[in-house]
Design a protein around this motif. Structure first.
Motif, PDB file in Angstrom:
ATOM      1  N   ALA A 244      44.438  51.873 -14.298  1.00  0.00           N
ATOM      2  CA  ALA A 244      44.525  51.527 -15.717  1.00  0.00           C
ATOM      3  C   ALA A 244      43.933  52.661 -16.532  1.00  0.00           C
ATOM      4  O   ALA A 244      43.018  53.362 -16.077  1.00  0.00           O
ATOM      5  CB  ALA A 244      43.782  50.219 -16.012  1.00  0.00           C
ATOM      6  N   LEU A 245      44.467  52.860 -17.756  1.00  0.00           N
ATOM      7  CA  LEU A 245      43.982  53.893 -18.673  1.00  0.00           C
ATOM      8  C   LEU A 245      43.796  53.286 -20.059  1.00  0.00           C
ATOM      9  O   LEU A 245      44.620  52.493 -20.511  1.00  0.00           O
ATOM     10  CB  LEU A 245      44.969  55.060 -18.772  1.00  0.00           C
ATOM     11  CG  LEU A 245      45.219  55.919 -17.537  1.00  0.00           C
ATOM     12  CD1 LEU A 245      46.323  56.925 -17.834  1.00  0.00           C
ATOM     13  CD2 LEU A 245      43.951  56.635 -17.118  1.00  0.00           C
ATOM     14  N   VAL A 246      42.728  53.691 -20.741  1.00  0.00           N
ATOM     15  CA  VAL A 246      42.458  53.259 -22.112  1.00  0.00           C
ATOM     16  C   VAL A 246      41.925  54.444 -22.897  1.00  0.00           C
ATOM     17  O   VAL A 246      41.093  55.213 -22.392  1.00  0.00           O
ATOM     18  CB  VAL A 246      41.432  52.101 -22.154  1.00  0.00           C
ATOM     19  CG1 VAL A 246      41.072  51.774 -23.591  1.00  0.00           C
ATOM     20  CG2 VAL A 246      41.967  50.868 -21.464  1.00  0.00           C
ATOM     21  N   PHE A 247      42.414  54.606 -24.134  1.00  0.00           N
ATOM     22  CA  PHE A 247      41.898  55.652 -25.016  1.00  0.00           C
ATOM     23  C   PHE A 247      40.968  55.034 -26.040  1.00  0.00           C
ATOM     24  O   PHE A 247      41.326  54.089 -26.740  1.00  0.00           O
ATOM     25  CB  PHE A 247      43.053  56.372 -25.727  1.00  0.00           C
ATOM     26  CG  PHE A 247      42.600  57.414 -26.708  1.00  0.00           C
ATOM     27  CD1 PHE A 247      42.068  58.620 -26.261  1.00  0.00           C
ATOM     28  CD2 PHE A 247      42.692  57.199 -28.073  1.00  0.00           C
ATOM     29  CE1 PHE A 247      41.637  59.591 -27.163  1.00  0.00           C
ATOM     30  CE2 PHE A 247      42.278  58.165 -28.983  1.00  0.00           C
ATOM     31  CZ  PHE A 247      41.744  59.365 -28.515  1.00  0.00           C
ATOM     32  N   SER A 248      39.758  55.565 -26.117  1.00  0.00           N
ATOM     33  CA  SER A 248      38.781  55.160 -27.124  1.00  0.00           C
ATOM     34  C   SER A 248      38.142  56.447 -27.628  1.00  0.00           C
ATOM     35  O   SER A 248      37.254  56.996 -26.983  1.00  0.00           O
ATOM     36  CB  SER A 248      37.733  54.218 -26.526  1.00  0.00           C
ATOM     37  OG  SER A 248      36.757  53.860 -27.488  1.00  0.00           O
TER      38      SER A 248
END
Length: 268
Positions: A244-248
């Protein structure tokens, strides 16, 4: 010089509950949980300055499906939330969670839906939303006056997208069975980017601040623009294949079977 980007802690413990978390969406100080029992639960951050993580339940939806919630997306400025369950996309008021209706032609919706919503651009007046169905992509536009989404276009494809994300104002980055492609929603033109990796799932992470999309291939992350062209000379290298990947901003967080990896992508 290293620094601490995040503090970790248990926000919601479901080990003693009769449901599992099957979808999750962060919205300011709230986290919205889609659950295996078909309910949507909202928890609010009540943490104290001492750093201890403390989330309290604030609301639970009425029963609107007997199937688990597969996907959620919240638009706090419009006061609306979308959910996918039992291959049907529905829209709800937020934060009340009242079910306002379902998309009539969304039956058979596969995997997920996406929007052009951006936390970086809070002034966006046009909210677009797409549903992936079998060899089709349906597009809708938010109509605030009637509190609904109006259909604007349906695109026919040779295969069904497995993942999607907006890469530009009207461009979708799609993961298909064998490769990543860009889809121009105005013209219907499909542009190949590169084949999928042999390890791990296909992952698409939209990075709003730089107008890039991060694509996972094996243990590497490759950044491209809305035309599918590489934007950086070197890829991101992960110690393990991410799931999984998330941009913050300015970080990209990746999860694997053993850890969470945090990278500052604006320093590369």
């Amino acid at each position: 010089m290293s620094h601490r980007a995040y503090y970790s802690g248990v926000a919601v413990d479901c080990t003693r509950e009769l449901f599992r978390i099957t979808a999750l969406e962060a919205c300011g100080r709230r986290i919205v949980l889609g659950c295996s029992d078909g309910l949507i639960r909202v928890f609010e951050d009540r943490s104290q300055p001492n750093g201890k993580v403390d989330y309290k339940p604030t609301s639970v939806s009425e029963v609107f499906t007997k199937k688990m919630i597969d996907h959620l997306e919240v638009f706090p400025l419009q006061g609306v939330m979308l959910s996918l369950s039992d291959q049907t996309v529905r829209f709800h008021s937020f934060p009340s969670l009242e079910t306002r209706g379902a998309f009539e032609k969304s039956r058979g919706a596969c995997l997920s839906f996406v929007s052009n919503h951006s936390a970086e651009k809070k002034g966006d007046s046009e909210l677009l939303f797409c549903i992936a169905l079998k060899r089709r992509v349906q597009m809708f536009q938010w109509n605030a006056r009637d509190f609904t989404f109006s259909p604007i276009k349906e695109l026919s494809l040779n295969e069904t997208p497995r993942k999607m994300a907006f890469a530009g104002a009207y461009t979708l980055c799609c993961a298909f069975k064998r490769d990543y492609k860009m889809l121009d929603t105005k013209t219907g033109k499909v542009t190949p980017i590169f084949p999928l990796g042999r390890k791990g799932p296909s992952l698409i992470c939209r990075m709003e601040s730089s107008n890039e999309v991060l694509l996972a291939k094996n243990q590497q992350g490759i950044c491209v623009d809305h035309e599918g062209k590489p934007t950086r000379t070197e890829p991101l290298d992960w110690p393990e294949v991410p799931n999984a990947l998330v941009f913050s901003r300015p970080y990209v967080l990746s999860t694997s079977t053993t850890n969470v990896d945090v990278r500052n992508v604006e320093n590369r």
